[in-house]
Design an enzyme around this catalytic site. Structure first.
Site, PDB file in Angstrom:
ATOM      1  N   VAL B 137      27.425  25.906  51.974  1.00  7.55           N
ATOM      2  CA  VAL B 137      27.782  25.154  50.770  1.00  7.55           C
ATOM      3  C   VAL B 137      26.810  24.001  50.529  1.00  7.55           C
ATOM      4  O   VAL B 137      26.319  23.377  51.473  1.00  7.55           O
ATOM      5  CB  VAL B 137      29.242  24.636  50.871  1.00  7.55           C
ATOM      6  CG1 VAL B 137      29.406  23.631  51.993  1.00  7.55           C
ATOM      7  CG2 VAL B 137      29.731  24.043  49.556  1.00  7.55           C
ATOM      8  N   ASP B 139      27.219  20.675  49.002  1.00 10.80           N
ATOM      9  CA  ASP B 139      28.222  19.742  48.503  1.00 10.80           C
ATOM     10  C   ASP B 139      27.498  18.440  48.124  1.00 10.80           C
ATOM     11  O   ASP B 139      27.070  18.267  46.990  1.00 10.80           O
ATOM     12  CB  ASP B 139      29.266  19.552  49.610  1.00 10.80           C
ATOM     13  CG  ASP B 139      30.482  18.779  49.159  1.00 10.80           C
ATOM     14  OD1 ASP B 139      30.423  18.157  48.086  1.00 10.80           O
ATOM     15  OD2 ASP B 139      31.490  18.797  49.882  1.00 10.80           O
ATOM     16  N   ARG B 141      24.579  17.638  49.244  1.00  6.36           N
ATOM     17  CA  ARG B 141      23.152  17.988  49.380  1.00  6.36           C
ATOM     18  C   ARG B 141      22.479  17.254  50.541  1.00  6.36           C
ATOM     19  O   ARG B 141      21.282  17.420  50.790  1.00  6.36           O
ATOM     20  CB  ARG B 141      22.408  17.749  48.059  1.00  6.36           C
ATOM     21  CG  ARG B 141      21.092  18.494  47.933  1.00  6.36           C
ATOM     22  CD  ARG B 141      20.646  18.689  46.495  1.00  6.36           C
ATOM     23  NE  ARG B 141      21.362  19.807  45.876  1.00  6.36           N
ATOM     24  CZ  ARG B 141      21.239  20.146  44.603  1.00  6.36           C
ATOM     25  NH1 ARG B 141      20.414  19.483  43.796  1.00  6.36           N
ATOM     26  NH2 ARG B 141      21.922  21.172  44.118  1.00  6.36           N
ATOM     27  N   THR B 142      23.228  16.441  51.280  1.00  9.52           N
ATOM     28  CA  THR B 142      22.647  15.639  52.360  1.00  9.52           C
ATOM     29  C   THR B 142      22.025  16.505  53.455  1.00  9.52           C
ATOM     30  O   THR B 142      20.892  16.251  53.886  1.00  9.52           O
ATOM     31  CB  THR B 142      23.749  14.758  52.991  1.00  9.52           C
ATOM     32  OG1 THR B 142      24.440  14.076  51.951  1.00  9.52           O
ATOM     33  CG2 THR B 142      23.153  13.744  53.947  1.00  9.52           C
ATOM     34  N   THR B 143      22.758  17.506  53.907  1.00 12.41           N
ATOM     35  CA  THR B 143      22.264  18.349  55.005  1.00 12.41           C
ATOM     36  C   THR B 143      21.050  19.155  54.570  1.00 12.41           C
ATOM     37  O   THR B 143      20.060  19.257  55.299  1.00 12.41           O
ATOM     38  CB  THR B 143      23.380  19.309  55.471  1.00 12.41           C
ATOM     39  OG1 THR B 143      24.558  18.551  55.750  1.00 12.41           O
ATOM     40  CG2 THR B 143      22.970  20.053  56.720  1.00 12.41           C
ATOM     41  N   GLU B 228      36.865  29.977  58.519  1.00 12.37           N
ATOM     42  CA  GLU B 228      37.576  28.770  58.984  1.00 12.37           C
ATOM     43  C   GLU B 228      39.080  28.993  59.106  1.00 12.37           C
ATOM     44  O   GLU B 228      39.816  28.085  59.500  1.00 12.37           O
ATOM     45  CB  GLU B 228      37.386  27.631  57.970  1.00 12.37           C
ATOM     46  CG  GLU B 228      35.972  27.140  57.831  1.00 12.37           C
ATOM     47  CD  GLU B 228      35.802  26.246  56.603  1.00 12.37           C
ATOM     48  OE1 GLU B 228      36.717  26.197  55.739  1.00 12.37           O
ATOM     49  OE2 GLU B 228      34.751  25.612  56.501  1.00 12.37           O
TER      50      GLU B 228
END
Lengths: 252, 252
Positions: B137, B139, B141-143, B228
């Site tokens: 995902v 989300d 965009r940090t990773t 999950e």
């Protein structure tokens, strides 16, 4: 009556293919995870890529550990990946060699791992941990044998930096193997599988045996994993057809 | 009528959860893989673990490449894994910091990678490749931002060993991102996403942009991934219920 569209079920379902659906595998992993958690309490998963990726990710859902500092909190068990392939596609390889040579495409990221105050390494984070090696299938056992022995070698090498007295004080390192399917039949390599957890013996800081978990044991059939399918709906349709009938038996 | 067993559907299905099934995701990946293969021709997948493991494994099924020496043979695109987590669970971290700090738990196995006759490295096998970074995902965009910039840094560092003339001769290194879901909404980090493949510009041996592929774009809902779920059959039941109704819309 013949089907002019050609879309009928193959004549031979059930055939010698085993067709677990994603849901079948998810549920099999859940059921086995209860036993793994109770018996082995993994600290770390080592996924053998690409086949071990899906089982490792699903296992993680069922192996959460209680946080030591915040008992109300559940923590994920970390996953490290290694890449192994059977070396089968090179000119001049004899029939004998096919399926027996393993190629590393990725290993533990040892460069990033910890060293203690005396500069001693921790074998890519394995030292003192309960390490669960995860793959999709145990067929010839060649890949699992390679993974276990190479990881064990890393651990033993790290342990050389300790005196026997220090080794006896360290938390022991243990290994387990988890596969979705174990295929019955002759294996090309062996693992020192523990018959019972009570047989686990720690020598020089590391267990002499391997805990072994297979979510399902099958005859030596073809296993069509869902993540390999180009048409997943057709795969599920054939799986449902086969499920209504008895499964193929192992040849005598 | 109330259900005394408590097993009824939640009152609010559809709610603000998005519940793709394994099959939904498998099919979405297949459909997008056709575009990825045509447009980007990946040489290497970098799976961000644990979320990227499933999508990377399924993608590989649809991204096989024709063998250069044996055109009748299809070869798997290799997968390397990296481990990244958002650093969210530490005392004293402010609201601002939460979700913005990325922790590496594994990186490319650079120790095992090739060097040429002059001892120059290949950035963990990335140099000169079309590298597809895979996660579940996008989300905040940090990773993805972290993964792209750190891999790019490794490539630029490896390129420093070459003269400008040599760099111009090397096959270019390109990056792409593949996610199953891109969540609409504000991002905390940016990527230099190419509007069109034709905008791709190679400077000093590496592309200045990023190809971007999302199998599905969603409003900022909760996404319940099947891997999950502790109860996958209940997940599928709710998914089927919601599918019969309109999906939630993004807030205005």
């Amino acid at each position: 009556m013949s089907d002019p569209s050609g879309a009928a079920a193959p004549a031979g379902v059930p055939d010698d293919h085993w067709r677990p659906t994603y849901e079948d595998i998810h549920i099999m992993i859940r059921n086995m995870a209860d036993i793994v958690r109770e018996e082995f309490q993994p600290d770390l998963l080592v996924a053998i890529g690409g086949g071990g990726f899906f089982p490792a990710r699903v296992l993680r859902t069922f192996l959460k550990k209680r946080d030591e500092k915040q008992p109300g909190k559940m923590r994920n068990v970390p996953i490290q990946a290694i890449g192994l392939s059977l070396y089968e596609e090179v000119d001049g390889v004899s029939e004998e060699q096919i399926g027996t040579e393993v190629v590393r495409t990725q290993w533990l990221d040892t460069a990033r791992r910890g060293t203690d105050s005396q500069g001693r390494g921790d074998a890519g984070g394995l030292l003192g941990k309960n390490v669960l090696i995860v793959d999709e299938v145990d067929d010839s056992r060649t890949t699992l044998h390679y993974a276990y022995h190479e990881l064990l070698k890393d651990v033993k090498k790290a342990l050389e930096a300790y005196t026997p007295e220090e080794r006896a004080q360290l938390p022991p390192t243990r290994f387990a193997v988890f596969v979705v399917h174990n295929k019955l039949g002759p294996k090309r390599a062996e693992l020192p599988i523990l018959a019972r957890p009570a047989d686990d013996r720690i020598v020089d800081g590391v267990s002499t045996g391997v805990y072994y978990y297979a979510a399902e044991t099958t005859p030596p059939v073809w296993i069509d994993f869902p993540w390999e399918q180009t048409d997943i709906l057709e795969h599920n349709r054939l799986a449902a057809l086969a499920q209504a009938q008895p499964r193929p038996e192992a040849p005598p």
